[in-house]
Enzyme design. Structure first.
Site, PDB file in Angstrom:
ATOM      1  N   GLY A  49       0.776  -1.241  -0.072  1.00 19.35           N
ATOM      2  CA  GLY A  49       0.097  -0.050   0.003  1.00 19.35           C
ATOM      3  C   GLY A  49       0.728   1.226   0.217  1.00 19.35           C
ATOM      4  CG  ASP A  50      -1.133   5.063   0.215  1.00 18.51           C
ATOM      5  OD1 ASP A  50      -1.375   4.039   0.995  1.00 18.51           O
ATOM      6  OD2 ASP A  50      -1.898   6.087  -0.090  1.00 18.51           O
ATOM      7  CG  ASN A  51      -0.118   5.223   4.442  1.00 19.77           C
ATOM      8  OD1 ASN A  51       0.367   6.460   4.410  1.00 19.77           O
ATOM      9  ND2 ASN A  51      -1.479   5.309   4.240  1.00 19.77           N
ATOM     10  CG  MET A  52       2.175  -1.099   4.061  1.00 22.21           C
ATOM     11  SD  MET A  52       0.539  -0.211   3.765  1.00 22.21           S
ATOM     12  CE  MET A  52      -0.619  -0.863   5.155  1.00 22.21           C
ATOM     13  N   GLY A  54       5.814   4.250   1.789  1.00 19.35           N
ATOM     14  CA  GLY A  54       5.975   5.330   2.168  1.00 19.35           C
ATOM     15  C   GLY A  54       6.815   5.259   3.613  1.00 19.35           C
TER      16      GLY A  54
END
Length: 305
Positions: A49-52, A54
């Site tokens: 995912g995007d936060n992972m 990030g």
């Protein structure tokens, strides 16, 4: 399987098998490689995912590192070796893309709020920052509950924005702009305080995303969060993290033994010139303002239905 069956008993047969973060999903199909102008044998990594991504792109791959991503919405997250489960449900107990865990705060109203008010006043980013900097902490008593599109943390899906404490003295565009930036940051700090209760205690917060580019906002965050904040050299932490994760996956598939921590140490850089330390006087003021923010949110919660 019980969860999949509760949705649809045929769903389990439609999803791919579970795999570890370091395992490749497979190889790029030859026809697609040709279409994209790539050689055959390109590895498709597990991704995330995007936060992972990030988290990886900000070096958040070991305990003690906390990152914040400041976009339309905002997130704060940390690496942990064990799951962090919030009985109140405010902190998401995600897996990371490193084989660890990623407790995460998400608020829906960050640059969405500041961009909205800047547009109302015809301000570009430079004018917005100058306006905010011209007003003292607390915006002269004006406070914005920033729930313009409802809110996820705190859980207010039908919430609205509330401008509280308005007087003739504090309703200039600059005051309102300051209240907007403070409100978005106080909302993030609500989640950061919850992380602290659950044992995640940052000594520094690494910033990524568009909001991190503002020096005024970085100082405001340091004062409200109560810890130093610093921007990364690479603004787009998620894109960098995806590249690092792919390199990790590719190296392992080719028989190497790359360490994700070592890859991050070689590629992830902090921009030390952007570091902001909390100001003791403003920090004290914001502790009181945060309590007022929480009390006001609680007072108006019954009307968000």
């Amino acid at each position: 399987k019980p969860v999949l069956d509760a949705i649809d008993r045929k769903l389990a047969s439609c999803v791919p098998p579970l795999s570890e973060s370091h395992e490749a999903a497979g190889m790029l199909r030859p026809a697609l490689a040709k279409k994209l102008g790539l050689p055959e044998g390109v590895v498709v990594s597990a991704g995330g995912g995007d936060n992972m991504m990030g988290a990886i792109g900000t070096g958040n791959v070991k305990p003690g590192v906390v990152s914040a991503s400041l976009g339309t919405s905002g997130t704060i997250f940390a690496f942990c070796k064990k799951p962090v489960v919030d009985p109140r449900g405010e902190i998401a107990a995600f897996c990371s893309s490193t084989g660890g865990w990623l407790p995460l705060v998400c608020t829906m109203n960050v640059t969405l709020v500041t961009e909205h008010f800047a547009a109302l006043f015809g301000m570009d980013h430079a004018a917005m920052n100058a306006a905010v900097e011209s007003i003292e902490a607390g915006a002269g008593g004006l406070m914005l509950l920033p729930y313009l599109d409802g809110e996820r943390t705190p859980n207010l899906p039908r919430g609205n924005g509330v401008l509280f404490g308005a007087t003739r003295a504090n309703t200039s565009p600059a005051h309102i702009m300051r209240a907007a930036m403070e409100g978005a940051t106080l909302g993030l700090n609500h989640g950061l305080r919850r992380l602290d209760v659950l044992g995640v205690k940052p000594k520094e917060i690494r910033l990524t995303g568009g909001g991190a580019r503002s020096g005024v906002w970085r100082q405001l965050m340091a004062d409200i969060f109560g810890v130093p904040v610093v921007k990364m050299v690479q603004d787009e932490g998620a894109a960098l993290g995806a590249a690092i994760q792919a390199a990790w996956c590719d190296g392992l598939r080719n028989g190497g033994k790359p360490s994700l921590q070592d890859l991050c140490a070689r590629t992830v850089e902090i921009d030390a010139t952007t570091r902001r330390e909390p100001d003791a006087r403003r920090r004290k003021a914001y502790r009181e303002i945060q309590e007022k923010f929480e009390a006001l949110t609680g007072a108006v919660r019954p009307f968000f239905s």
